[in-house]
Design a protein around this motif. Structure first.
Motif, PDB file in Angstrom:
ATOM      1  N   THR A 185       0.798  -0.994  -0.021  1.00 24.90           N
ATOM      2  CA  THR A 185      -0.128   0.063   0.152  1.00 24.90           C
ATOM      3  C   THR A 185       0.813   1.361  -0.024  1.00 24.90           C
ATOM      4  OG1 THR A 185      -1.832   1.130   1.297  1.00 24.90           O
ATOM      5  CG2 THR A 185      -0.009   0.051   2.573  1.00 24.90           C
ATOM      6  N   GLU A 186       0.332   2.361  -0.524  1.00 21.84           N
ATOM      7  CA  GLU A 186       1.080   3.787  -0.306  1.00 21.84           C
ATOM      8  C   GLU A 186       0.530   4.511   0.959  1.00 21.84           C
ATOM      9  OE1 GLU A 186      -0.903   5.515  -3.875  1.00 21.84           O
ATOM     10  OE2 GLU A 186       1.169   5.284  -4.859  1.00 21.84           O
ATOM     11  N   ASP A 187      -0.382   4.031   1.510  1.00 17.78           N
ATOM     12  CA  ASP A 187      -1.012   4.492   2.684  1.00 17.78           C
ATOM     13  C   ASP A 187       0.292   4.744   3.845  1.00 17.78           C
ATOM     14  OD1 ASP A 187      -2.350   5.312   4.999  1.00 17.78           O
ATOM     15  OD2 ASP A 187      -4.020   3.693   4.611  1.00 17.78           O
ATOM     16  N   ASN A 188       0.675   5.868   3.994  1.00 21.90           N
ATOM     17  CA  ASN A 188       1.792   5.861   4.908  1.00 21.90           C
ATOM     18  C   ASN A 188       1.364   5.726   6.500  1.00 21.90           C
ATOM     19  OD1 ASN A 188       3.827   6.197   3.280  1.00 21.90           O
ATOM     20  ND2 ASN A 188       3.662   8.568   3.045  1.00 21.90           N
ATOM     21  N   ALA A 196      -1.008   3.723   7.594  1.00 27.45           N
ATOM     22  CA  ALA A 196      -1.308   2.382   7.812  1.00 27.45           C
ATOM     23  C   ALA A 196       0.163   1.709   8.038  1.00 27.45           C
ATOM     24  CB  ALA A 196      -1.912   1.620   6.550  1.00 27.45           C
ATOM     25  N   LEU A 244      -9.572   0.977  10.500  1.00 29.28           N
ATOM     26  CA  LEU A 244      -8.861   0.546   9.208  1.00 29.28           C
ATOM     27  C   LEU A 244      -8.868  -0.660   9.223  1.00 29.28           C
ATOM     28  CD1 LEU A 244      -7.670   1.605   6.537  1.00 29.28           C
ATOM     29  CD2 LEU A 244      -5.594   1.147   7.611  1.00 29.28           C
ATOM     30  N   VAL A 278      -8.349  -2.521   5.995  1.00 28.95           N
ATOM     31  CA  VAL A 278      -7.357  -3.036   5.057  1.00 28.95           C
ATOM     32  C   VAL A 278      -7.161  -1.534   4.248  1.00 28.95           C
ATOM     33  CG1 VAL A 278      -6.735  -4.178   2.910  1.00 28.95           C
ATOM     34  CG2 VAL A 278      -8.254  -5.414   4.556  1.00 28.95           C
ATOM     35  N   PRO A 279      -5.526  -1.197   4.318  1.00 28.31           N
ATOM     36  CA  PRO A 279      -5.396   0.309   3.576  1.00 28.31           C
ATOM     37  C   PRO A 279      -5.763  -0.234   2.136  1.00 28.31           C
ATOM     38  CG  PRO A 279      -3.337  -1.133   4.254  1.00 28.31           C
ATOM     39  CD  PRO A 279      -4.467  -1.757   4.848  1.00 28.31           C
ATOM     40  N   PRO A 280      -5.725   1.073   1.267  1.00 28.31           N
ATOM     41  CA  PRO A 280      -5.901   0.773  -0.197  1.00 28.31           C
ATOM     42  C   PRO A 280      -4.712   0.068  -0.845  1.00 28.31           C
ATOM     43  CG  PRO A 280      -6.034   3.189   0.576  1.00 28.31           C
ATOM     44  CD  PRO A 280      -5.713   2.299   1.723  1.00 28.31           C
ATOM     45  N   LEU A 296      -8.542   9.752   5.667  1.00 26.02           N
ATOM     46  CA  LEU A 296      -6.950   9.884   6.020  1.00 26.02           C
ATOM     47  C   LEU A 296      -6.173   8.839   5.409  1.00 26.02           C
ATOM     48  CD1 LEU A 296      -5.128  10.803   8.210  1.00 26.02           C
ATOM     49  CD2 LEU A 296      -5.713   8.778   9.697  1.00 26.02           C
ATOM     50  N   HIS A 297      -6.914   7.813   5.336  1.00 24.90           N
ATOM     51  CA  HIS A 297      -6.009   6.713   4.735  1.00 24.90           C
ATOM     52  C   HIS A 297      -5.878   6.856   3.061  1.00 24.90           C
ATOM     53  CE1 HIS A 297      -4.797   4.434   8.152  1.00 24.90           C
ATOM     54  NE2 HIS A 297      -5.960   4.573   8.507  1.00 24.90           N
ATOM     55  N   SER A 322      -2.167   9.828   1.480  1.00 24.40           N
ATOM     56  CA  SER A 322      -0.956   9.562   0.891  1.00 24.40           C
ATOM     57  C   SER A 322      -1.120   9.052  -0.684  1.00 24.40           C
ATOM     58  CB  SER A 322       0.054   9.084   1.688  1.00 24.40           C
ATOM     59  OG  SER A 322      -0.386   7.804   2.166  1.00 24.40           O
ATOM     60  N   SER A 323      -2.254   8.640  -0.893  1.00 27.66           N
ATOM     61  CA  SER A 323      -2.244   7.930  -2.304  1.00 27.66           C
ATOM     62  C   SER A 323      -1.886   8.978  -3.563  1.00 27.66           C
ATOM     63  CB  SER A 323      -3.642   7.533  -2.327  1.00 27.66           C
ATOM     64  OG  SER A 323      -4.050   7.469  -3.834  1.00 27.66           O
TER      65      SER A 323
END
Lengths: 329, 340
Positions: A145-148, A150, B151, B153-155, B189-190, B193-194
Motif C-alpha cells: 500500500t501507499e498508505d503511510n 497504515a 481501518l 485494509v489500507p488501499p 485519512l488513509h 498519501s495516495s
C-alpha cells in the motif's frame, strides 16, 4: 561462474562404486575369456578386451560426471532479459521471534529494524510497502500500500506477541513475502528481510532462487552481533533451556548473506555505520539501475553443453562394445 | 494471470530433437547388426531347429526391461537437450488505477433481514466482493465503523488479502452506535498519501450518525479538501424488519424488530459536498444495480501488456533420464553380470 544446485555434486560420491563395478567386471571378464578360448590366442584377445573395457569404462565415467554437472545448474556469462518496469514495491519481512528482543543492537534488534524500515519508507517516495511478520510461521500484516498512516501503525505493532509459533523459519518468511506481490503489477519488486539469521527450520535457498528467477531482489539485514546476548521473556525474565542454562542468541550473518547472494540483492549489517542511508540507497539503486536500462541481466545456464557431451560419451560407450573393432584395426 | 493462468509447454531448442534420428542407428548397431560385438555365438543347435536361447524367464525379462530403460533414458535426455519449458503469460497493468475505500457500517441494525435471504450486512459484503473482483487494477481499502471506526485494509491491489479481511468482518466488533463522521474521516485519512488521480470513498450505512466526535458534515469537507469523492449508499427498507445477531464480545444472541432508518437528506448532502452520488438500496436487486452504476461511473483508462515468463523444465528431464540409464547400468553390470 556460479552453481545453482551445488548439492547435486553429492552424486559424485557414487563414482567410486561405478568404477569398482567396472573393474570387477573387467577382472571377471578376463577369467571368462581364458575359460572360453583357452590360452591359444590369449594375449591378443586379452589386449583387445582390456582396450575395450578401458575405453568403455572411461566413456561411462565421463558420461556420469558430465550429467551430474548438467544437473548442478552451472552457469557462466550473462544474457539480457527485457524488463519494462517502473516504480517500486517493497515487502519487509520482519523476524518477530523472542531473540529479536536481545539488546545487542541499539535499542534492541526489533526496534533497530523498525527504525531502519521507517528510514526506508521516508526516503523512497512513491514506493508501495507491505509487511510480513514471521517466527516459525509467517503472516502478511500489511498488504502492499501507499498508505503511510497504515505503514506507520503496522510498524508500531511489531512485537513477539504477534505470532505464537516459536522458532525462526526464513523459508516461510521468504515464501510469504514473495506471494505478497500481485502478478499483474508493472513495478520493480524487492524484499527486505530483517532477522538475526538464527534460523531453526526451513531451507531458504529455494525461495531465494525463485526470487532470482522472477527478478525480485532480496535484500537482507542482519540485526544483532555474532557475540549475541541473553534472551529475555515477554515478562522481562530470562529465558532458560531444559538444562537450566540461560538461552543465548547469536546472530548468523553468513546465512543472511547467502540469501542476498543467491537472489542478487545486498546484505547489510544493521550495526554498521551509515546503514540508515545505505539501505534506502541500495533499494533506489536497484530500482534505478533497472529503470535506466530497460532490461536486466541473468546468468546463462549451461546445462546443454554438459548434457550434449554426456550424450556423446554415452554413444561412445555403446559403440565401443557393439562394433567389431578388429575389422578395422 | 492471463486467460485464467493457463500455461503452455514449449521446446525452446527443437533442433536438438534431430539427434533422435541417430537413436535407431545406434540401437541397430547394438542390438541388431549381424556382426555386432560383445556377444558370443554358440554353434550348438539342432539342425534346422531352434537356436540356443536362455530359458530363465526372470533374466530375460530383466534384460529386456533394462534395454527399454536405457533407450527411454537416452530419448528423455535428448528431449531435455531441446530445452522443454513452461510458458506463463501474465498481463501487466501499465496504468495506475484509482483508489477506492469502502466505509462499511457494522452496527447491530445491519443484521436486519430485509435483503432476503441475507442480512443487510451479508448482502453488502457479497456485493463488495463481486465489485472488487471486477476492479483488478484499482487499489481498494476497507474501513468499518459502529461506535468506533477502524481501518481493516489500507488501499491495496492485493485483493486476495482484502477479500480475506472482508470475510472476517462481523457485526458489533466496534460497539453499538453509528459513527458516520468518524468512518468518513478515517477513510479519507488513509487516502491522503495516495498517488492516484481518482480517490473515491463509498459509504454504506443503514442508520443516522449518533456519535458526536466528528460530525459527518465536517468529515465530508475534510474529504473534499483531500480530493476524495464520497458516494453514499443508504441501506434498508422502511417498516418493521426482524433482526437477529450475536454479540461477539459476550456471545449473547439478540432478536427483535428494527424500525430505524437512515436519513436520506443527510446522506445526500454528504455526497453533494464532495461531488459524489447518493443511492438508496431497499433490496438486494437495487444494491446490485447501484454497484453496477458505481462500476461504470468510476473508470480510468486502462492499458496493459502481456509478459511472457518461461520456466525451464530441463532438469526434471535430465534427472529422469539419468535415473533410467543408471538403472540399466546396475541391472546389466551388477545383477546380470555383463562383462563389457
Amino acid at each position: 561462474m556460479t552453481v545453482t544446485h551445488p548439492e547435486v555434486f553429492h552424486l559424485l560420491a557414487f563414482l567410486p562404486v561405478v568404477v569398482l563395478v567396472l573393474v570387477l567386471n573387467y577382472r571377471a571378464g578376463c577369467k571368462d575369456t581364458t575359460r572360453l578360448i583357452g590360452s591359444l590366442h590369449e594375449t591378443t584377445v586379452r589386449n583387445l578386451f582390456l582396450i575395450k573395457s578401458f575405453f568403455g569404462g572411461l566413456s561411462f565415467v565421463a558420461f556420469y560426471v558430465l550429467l551430474v554437472a548438467s544437473l548442478a545448474g552451472i552457469s557462466w556469462g550473462l544474457t539480457t532479459v527485457r524488463e519494462d518496469r517502473s516504480g517500486l514495491d517493497v515487502v519487509f519481512a520482519v523476524d518477530v521471534s523472542l531473540s529479536m528482543l536481545v539488546e545487542d543492537a541499539q535499542p534492541s534488534r526489533l526496534a533497530r529494524s523498525g527504525d531502519l524500515m521507517r528510514a526506508v519508507v521516508q526516503d523512497l517516495d512513491g514506493a508501495r510497502f507491505g509487511v510480513v511478520a514471521f517466527t516459525g510461521s509467517a503472516t502478511r500484516l500489511l498488504p502492499l500500500t501507499e498508505d503511510n498512516a497504515a505503514i506507520e501503525s503496522t510498524l508500531n505493532l511489531m512485537g513477539p506477541e504477534l505470532l505464537s509459533t516459536p522458532g525462526t523459519d526464513l523459508e516461510r518468511a521468504l515464501t510469504t513475502a514473495l506471494a505478497s506481490f500481485p502478478a499483474d503489477s508493472d513495478r520493480h519488486r524487492a524484499v527486505v528481510v530483517f532477522s538475526d539469521g538464527e534460523a531453526h527450520s526451513g531451507d531458504e535457498t529455494g525461495p531465494a532462487r525463485e526470487a532470482a528467477e522472477r527478478g525480485i531482489g532480496v535484500f537482507t539485514v542482519t540485526v544483532g552481533t555474532p557475540e549475541g546476548g541473553p534472551v529475555s521473556l515477554r515478562d522481562g525474565g530470562r529465558a532458560f533451556d531444559r538444562d537450566g542454562n540461560p538461552v543465548h542468541s547469536r546472530a548468523e550473518p553468513a546465512r543472511m548473506r547467502r540469501i542476498a547472494e543467491i537472489a542478487g540483492g545486498v546484505h547489510l549489517d544493521a550495526s554498521e555505520a551509515g546503514v540508515f542511508s545505505r539501505l534506502p540507497d541500495a533499494l533506489s539503486e536497484f530500482e534505478g539501475r533497472r529503470d535506466s536500462e530497460g532490461f536486466r541481466t541473468v546468468p546463462v545456464e549451461r546445462y546443454g553443453f554438459f548434457l550434449g557431451w554426456a550424450l556423446v560419451m554415452l554413444a561412445i560407450h555403446v559403440l565401443v562394445r557393439s562394433l567389431r573393432w578388429r575389422r578395422w584395426f | 494471470m492471463f486467460e485464467g493462468g493457463r500455461n503452455v509447454w514449449v521446446l525452446e531448442q527443437p533442433v536438438a530433437l534431430l539427434l533422435l534420428a541417430f537413436v535407431p542407428l545406434v540401437m541397430y548397431l547394438r542390438h541388431g547388426a549381424p556382426n555386432r560385438g560383445g556377444r558370443l555365438r554358440f554353434p550348438i543347435s539342432v539342425w534346422g531347429g531352434r537356436h540356443f536361447v536362455p530359458r530363465v524367464w526372470s533374466v530375460a525379462f530383466l534384460y529386456r526391461l533394462s534395454i527399454l530403460a536405457f533407450w527411454l533414458g537416452v530419448v528423455i535426455c535428448i528431449v531435455a537437450l531441446s530445452s522443454p519449458a513452461r510458458v506463463y503469460r501474465e498481463r501487466i497493468n501499465l496504468t495506475r488505477g484509482m483508489d477506492i475505500v469502502f466505509v462499511l457500517d457494522e452496527s447491530p441494525t445491519m443484521a436486519a433481514m430485509d435483503f432476503a435471504p441475507y442480512s443487510r450486512f451479508e448482502a453488502a459484503k457479497r456485493i463488495i466482493r463481486r465489485f472488487v473482483r471486477g476492479r483488478e487494477n484499482d487499489a481498494i481499502g476497507l474501513v468499518s465503523f459502529a461506535r468506533d471506526a477502524a481501518l481493516r485494509v489500507p488501499p491495496t491491489v492485493d485483493h486476495q488479502h482484502l477479500l480475506k479481511e472482508l470475510d472476517q468482518l462481523s457485526i458489533m466488533e466496534l460497539g453499538d452506535g453509528t459513527a458516520i463522521g468518524l468512518g468518513i474521516a478515517l477513510g479519507a485519512l488513509h487516502l491522503q498519501s495516495s498517488s492516484a488521480e481518482q480517490r473515491v470513498l463509498v459509504l454504506l450505512t443503514d442508520g443516522k450518525n449518533n456519535v458526536a466526535e466528528i460530525l459527518p458534515g465536517v468529515a465530508a469537507r475534510v474529504a473534499r479538501d483531500l480530493g476524495v469523492r464520497v458516494h453514499t449508499v443508504g441501506i434498508g427498507s422502511p417498516g418493521e424488519i426482524p433482526i437477529e445477531f450475536t454479540d461477539p464480545h459476550t456471545g449473547r444472541s439478540y432478536r427483535g424488530i428494527v424500525t430505524d432508518a437512515y436519513e436520506a437528506d443527510a446522506l445526500r448532502d454528504l455526497a453533494e459536498i464532495t461531488g459524489g452520488n447518493f443511492f438508496e438500496a431497499a433490496s438486494l436487486g437495487s444494491l446490485e444495480a447501484i454497484f453496477q452504476t458505481l462500476d461504470t461511473v468510476e473508470t480510468v483508462e486502462r492499458r496493459a501488456r502481456v509478459e511472457v515468463r518461461t520456466e525451464s523444465l530441463s532438469r526434471h528431464f535430465i534427472f529422469l533420464g539419468f535415473m533410467l540409464i543408471i538403472f540399466d547400468f546396475v541391472t546389466r553390470r551388477v545383477l546380470l553380470r555383463e562383462r563389457l
